[in-house]
Design an enzyme around this catalytic site. Structure first.
Site, PDB file in Angstrom:
ATOM      1  N   CYS A   1       9.066   3.477   0.517  1.00  0.00           N
ATOM      2  CA  CYS A   1       8.063   3.996  -0.426  1.00  0.00           C
ATOM      3  C   CYS A   1       8.651   4.188  -1.817  1.00  0.00           C
ATOM      4  O   CYS A   1       8.018   3.837  -2.818  1.00  0.00           O
ATOM      5  CB  CYS A   1       7.503   5.329   0.080  1.00  0.00           C
TER       6      CYS A   1
ATOM      7  N   MET B   1       0.844  -1.198   0.000  1.00  0.00           N
ATOM      8  CA  MET B   1       0.000   0.000   0.000  1.00  0.00           C
ATOM      9  C   MET B   1       0.881   1.252   0.000  1.00  0.00           C
ATOM     10  O   MET B   1       0.479   2.310  -0.474  1.00  0.00           O
ATOM     11  CB  MET B   1      -0.914   0.011   1.221  1.00  0.00           C
TER      12      MET B   1
END
Length: 339
Positions: free
Chosen positions: A205, A192
């Site tokens: 990320c 996610m």
């Protein structure tokens, strides 16, 4: 209806709590905004497994270890790539102890070009029919860390990227000739956090955003070749994977503080630094302990005649947060979740 419910927090309209059936409906894989008549589920036509070969990377522990055993139980011939096989790690030993021709461990460090090439040659030589190629590749190997941008060394950024991003690219490129021959599947494990950023997680990320972009480009290119590419974006499974322990967090934090430039230490201060580390420690036992949703997503991507582009195995909170952060203006999502 769902779009209306998402927007309600920003109006004076009353908010109705979704019941369990509704929650399950909106987080099914595929597009969450499809009408009930079009909504997709895992009940789709299946490909014949029949001992087809699948390479899974990162099988020493965590998702990879569980996926390897599950795919084997479904009838696949599993080549379980293990970083620590040559060191006798317990994960590789347990898979070897199954003593089944359809479960074969392979020494595989995704950061080493020569080892990846040897691994693929090893797999090709052991396929039931090498001319038919390799059916599936699951790029699962990955590492994670934490730290604000000014606290994170360039070496850390490079180390995480070398495994999560370049390792995925390296293994995929090495396997593509075999995958094209089989008109097979590539399943890349993102996160996610490959769709929405988070403070103190920039090294991770960055790599997962990169995996998303790589997967999309590959999907476009492989479509004419008959190879299907899917992305699995797990939510928070820290508790299930033991990704972080208090001991590991302390070790990372101690080295991080020791390596900080003096100007950064002085400007932020030890109190601020320790508060951020303490917050990270609270995450050690967070998230779901049940990894079945991730395993089922990977299995569907490998076996369905029409696999989904993206799978979202995550609880409702994170699914809703991801939709808001990726579909709404940044000023709104930042105010809700960041500031």
């Amino acid at each position: 209806m769902l779009a209306t419910r998402i927007l309600r927090p920003f109006s004076n309209a009353p908010i109705r709590q979704l019941n369990l059936k509704e929650k399950n409906n909106v987080i099914r894989c595929g597009s969450p905004f499809l009408s009930s008549g079009d909504r997709r589920s895992y009940a789709s036509q299946q490909e014949q497994v029949d001992g087809k070969g699948v390479l899974v990377t990162g099988c020493d522990s965590g998702f990879g270890f569980s996926v390897a055993k599950h795919l084997h139980s479904k009838g696949f011939t599993v080549f379980a790539g293990c970083l620590l096989k040559d060191k006798g790690h317990e994960g590789a030993r347990e898979l070897d102890n199954m003593k089944c021709g359809r479960m074969q461990t392979v020494q595989l460090n995704v950061c080493k070009e020569e080892e990846v090439q040897r691994g693929v040659e090893h797999i090709q030589a052991r396929l039931k029919d090498p001319e038919k190629g390799l059916w599936g590749l699951v790029n699962n190997a990955g590492i994670s860390t934490f730290g604000e941008v000014e606290f994170t060394s360039m070496e850390t950024y490079k180390e995480v990227a070398e495994v999560n991003l370049w390792g995925t690219v390296r293994v995929t490129k090495a396997c593509l000739p075999l995958l094209r021959r089989a008109k097979g599947r590539v399943v890349n494990i993102s996160s996610m956090l490959g769709r929405m950023a988070n403070p103190a997680r920039s090294p991770y990320c960055i790599t997962k955003f990169g995996v998303e972009a790589f997967s999309d480009c590959l999907r476009y290119e492989m479509h004419p070749r008959g190879v299907k590419v899917s992305i699995v974006e797990p939510g928070n499974f820290i508790a299930a994977t033991s990704l972080y322990t208090p001991e590991r967090i302390k070790a990372i934090a101690d080295k991080m503080w020791e390596d900080l430039p003096e100007v950064v230490r002085q400007d932020y201060g030890r109190k601020y630094f320790d508060e951020k580390i303490a917050r990270m420690e609270t995450y050690c036992n967070s998230g779901s302990t049940d990894t079945s949703s991730v395993i089922n997503a990977i299995t569907h991507a490998l076996t369905s005649s029409s696999p989904y582009t993206r799978y979202h195995p995550m609880d409702y909170y994170w699914w809703l947060r991801m939709q808001i952060m990726t579909h709404m203006p940044g000023a709104i999502s930042d105010r809700i979740y960041i500031y």
